[in-house]
Write an enzyme that holds these catalytic residues in place. Sequence first.
Site, PDB file in Angstrom:
ATOM      1  N   CYS A 100      -4.653   2.426  -3.686  1.00 39.23           N
ATOM      2  CA  CYS A 100      -3.371   2.915  -3.150  1.00 39.23           C
ATOM      3  C   CYS A 100      -2.233   1.943  -3.420  1.00 39.23           C
ATOM      4  O   CYS A 100      -1.340   1.780  -2.563  1.00 39.23           O
ATOM      5  CB  CYS A 100      -3.466   3.219  -1.655  1.00 39.23           C
ATOM      6  SG  CYS A 100      -4.663   4.488  -1.281  1.00 39.23           S
ATOM      7  N   ASP A 120       3.145  -3.949   8.172  1.00 38.41           N
ATOM      8  CA  ASP A 120       1.916  -3.186   7.978  1.00 38.41           C
ATOM      9  C   ASP A 120       0.760  -4.175   8.151  1.00 38.41           C
ATOM     10  O   ASP A 120       0.469  -4.970   7.264  1.00 38.41           O
ATOM     11  CB  ASP A 120       1.920  -2.568   6.573  1.00 38.41           C
ATOM     12  CG  ASP A 120       0.562  -1.978   6.201  1.00 38.41           C
ATOM     13  OD1 ASP A 120      -0.381  -2.070   7.009  1.00 38.41           O
ATOM     14  OD2 ASP A 120       0.454  -1.439   5.079  1.00 38.41           O
ATOM     15  N   LYS A 137     -10.302  -0.142  10.686  1.00 39.70           N
ATOM     16  CA  LYS A 137     -10.472  -1.370   9.900  1.00 39.70           C
ATOM     17  C   LYS A 137     -10.766  -2.564  10.809  1.00 39.70           C
ATOM     18  O   LYS A 137     -10.912  -3.690  10.350  1.00 39.70           O
ATOM     19  CB  LYS A 137      -9.207  -1.650   9.086  1.00 39.70           C
ATOM     20  CG  LYS A 137      -8.958  -0.609   7.987  1.00 39.70           C
ATOM     21  CD  LYS A 137      -7.818  -1.029   7.114  1.00 39.70           C
ATOM     22  CE  LYS A 137      -7.221   0.126   6.346  1.00 39.70           C
ATOM     23  NZ  LYS A 137      -7.946   0.429   5.121  1.00 39.70           N
ATOM     24  N   HIS A 166       0.863  -1.190   0.000  1.00 39.66           N
ATOM     25  CA  HIS A 166       0.000   0.000   0.000  1.00 39.66           C
ATOM     26  C   HIS A 166       0.903   1.246   0.000  1.00 39.66           C
ATOM     27  O   HIS A 166       1.983   1.220   0.591  1.00 39.66           O
ATOM     28  CB  HIS A 166      -0.829  -0.052   1.288  1.00 39.66           C
ATOM     29  CG  HIS A 166      -1.919   0.967   1.389  1.00 39.66           C
ATOM     30  ND1 HIS A 166      -1.677   2.291   1.694  1.00 39.66           N
ATOM     31  CD2 HIS A 166      -3.263   0.855   1.240  1.00 39.66           C
ATOM     32  CE1 HIS A 166      -2.828   2.945   1.735  1.00 39.66           C
ATOM     33  NE2 HIS A 166      -3.806   2.096   1.460  1.00 39.66           N
ATOM     34  N   GLN A 169      -4.411  -4.737   7.159  1.00 35.23           N
ATOM     35  CA  GLN A 169      -5.382  -5.754   6.744  1.00 35.23           C
ATOM     36  C   GLN A 169      -5.306  -7.000   7.626  1.00 35.23           C
ATOM     37  O   GLN A 169      -6.319  -7.521   8.058  1.00 35.23           O
ATOM     38  CB  GLN A 169      -5.155  -6.155   5.274  1.00 35.23           C
ATOM     39  CG  GLN A 169      -5.416  -5.035   4.283  1.00 35.23           C
ATOM     40  CD  GLN A 169      -6.850  -4.531   4.324  1.00 35.23           C
ATOM     41  OE1 GLN A 169      -7.780  -5.258   4.654  1.00 35.23           O
ATOM     42  NE2 GLN A 169      -7.033  -3.266   3.984  1.00 35.23           N
TER      43      GLN A 169
HETATM   44  C1  LIG Z   1      -2.388  -2.634   3.690  1.00 36.99           C
HETATM   45  C2  LIG Z   1      -2.746  -1.237   4.105  1.00 36.99           C
HETATM   46  N1  LIG Z   1      -1.795  -0.433   4.607  1.00 36.99           N
HETATM   47  C3  LIG Z   1      -2.063   0.805   5.021  1.00 36.99           C
HETATM   48  C4  LIG Z   1      -3.323   1.347   4.929  1.00 36.99           C
HETATM   49  C5  LIG Z   1      -3.545   2.759   5.374  1.00 36.99           C
HETATM   50  O1  LIG Z   1      -4.390   2.842   6.465  1.00 36.99           O
HETATM   51  P1  LIG Z   1      -4.883   4.263   6.996  1.00 36.99           P
HETATM   52  O2  LIG Z   1      -5.411   4.980   5.790  1.00 36.99           O
HETATM   53  O3  LIG Z   1      -5.952   3.918   7.973  1.00 36.99           O
HETATM   54  O4  LIG Z   1      -3.733   4.956   7.591  1.00 36.99           O
HETATM   55  C6  LIG Z   1      -4.339   0.556   4.402  1.00 36.99           C
HETATM   56  C7  LIG Z   1      -5.706   1.094   4.292  1.00 36.99           C
HETATM   57  O5  LIG Z   1      -6.215   1.448   3.289  1.00 36.99           O
HETATM   58  C8  LIG Z   1      -4.046  -0.757   3.975  1.00 36.99           C
HETATM   59  O6  LIG Z   1      -4.992  -1.541   3.456  1.00 36.99           O
END
Ligand SMILES: Cc1ncc(COP(=O)(O)O)c(C=O)c1O
Lengths: 434, 142
Positions: A381, A216, A242, A139, A219
């Site tokens: 993203c 990270d 999430k 991401h 998910q």
């Molecule tokens: C794998 C992953 N990393 C990071 C994020 C970023 O999360 P946040 O926008 O809550 O900071 C997301 C969410 O879209 C994600 O799916």
Amino acid sequence: MSVSPTSTGQQPEILDVDRIQQVRRDFPILHELVHGDLPLVYLDSAATSQKPKCVVDKIVEAYEKYNSNVHRGIHALGDRMTTEMESAREKIARFIGASTAEQVIFTSGTTMSVNLVAHGWAAKHLRPGDEILLNEMEHHANFVPWQMAAQASGATLRFLPLTADWQLDLSRLDEFINSRTRLVAVAGMSNVTGTVHDVPRIAAAAHAVGARVFVDAAQSSAHGLTNVQDGNIDFLAFSGHKLLGPTGLGILYGKPEALEEIQPVFGGGHMIREVTKSGSTWADLPARLEAGTAAFVECAGMGAAIDYLESIGMESITRYEHSLLELAHARLSQIPGLTIFGPEVAHKGAIVSMVHEQIHAHDLADLLDRQGVAIRAGHHCTMPLHELFGVAATARASFAFYNTPDEVEKLASAIEKAIEVFQRRSLRRANRSL
Amino acid sequence: MADRLDELYDDYILDHFESPYHCGKLECPSCAHADKNPLCGDQIRLELKLDGSTIEEAWFQGRGCAISQAGASILCEHIEGKTLEELRDMQGQDMLDLLKVPLTASRQKCGLLAFKVLKTLVYAQDEHESDLPSRPVSIHPR
Ligand SMILES: Cc1ncc(COP(=O)(O)O)c(C=O)c1O
């Protein structure tokens, strides 16, 4: 890596249809109608999960009964709010397998957690010649901050190749991890392909050369696939929203010695020990990395979310969601013209990203929305990953434990309906122009 | 519900999506500009052939959803024969009206992509005339 839930040692409850119907009653939004008269089929939990009533109630309770800034005022309300916030920290620590609550830092989200380590640790500690190992599936939140840190420090970014079925090519780990590697950043689970990465194996290779591992878990945490002890992870990040929790709250976990190496990126109240005209000294962890007023009401809400998840059981959740995924793969792979990007179900979590050969992902999502089925279309993203896919956008359906087999069927039949409408229209147009 | 589905693939949109007007390149365009919708990856490149301040020909190349691509086709057809002056007065709502189908806020970005590219071109022409340095233009204030 094959998907198996983090075991609690107890026999997990089997979530059958009746139990899920009961669970669904806890989520008021699932009973809303969309476009006036259509039942909502919410298949966008990877973007944000829905919230059970107990979480919303907890937030309302906090605002109505004991709202007060934490850690400061010496009065009853302040004490109560502080207790709520700190007990949430303990619950979260237990939830991810951390040994102490001080290892849990509250941030505003996964993105902020990654940036805290990228700017406060990597940008400060890395030198030209040092390497950060990433991959093209990450991401942007686990990508762009490392690019920034590399730029600031002169370190080099390297990218572990992917296999043809959208897993990390771990057979080439040795080529990409060496004595110059300082950090390996990887998702627990991809937010697009759903691929569950073999974090313990990656961590072992990284630790063997003295590199730190950043996971990270945005998910993976929601699917019960995260335990910081598996692989002895150095840093781990996720977002409350999430995981049934409120927006505006994220978590950064770190091993004590790893957190100690992070220099504060933000200065202000709460993060200091002493402030004088000539300079300031920092408070102990976790306060040092939590400048300013925390999202304390959200923390209380997050505590309620963890309680709720544990009342159902993460192991049960993981198993049930995986059964939905298997059903979705089996059903969707029968639809002609549809391609799913991702490995076999044994290697992934409950996310399905797809394209149709004729219908652009955006149009597909629109046509599904018109039938009450909420999915997401775009690059999610992950522009570098979509570059590899060779498409600018995919349509993504993501499942949570409050979804049902019936909803999987609704997704599939809504896609079939969309294809039918497109083809019928297209044919009519062709006939007209003859 | 069937109506709601048919609405998106309105004949008019589908006509333009499947047999677009002036999809391709000009031999020597007077001006050209490309842009991308960063959220969904829709891409449009617009090429204009000007005769003085009149659009003699408008062509586009692109990749993306039916709405963004049909929008470009509809826009090319609409602007030929118009002057830069006239296009300066054209508003986002005019573009949405040209598309005819009702679009939700998120899909309006698709429908407006070609128009955004056009506006950038028109402003660049203005600045060209008054010898100002060119700058990027956004129709969606950030
Ligand atoms: C794998 C992953 N990393 C990071 C994020 C970023 O999360 P946040 O926008 O809550 O900071 C997301 C969410 O879209 C994600 O799916």
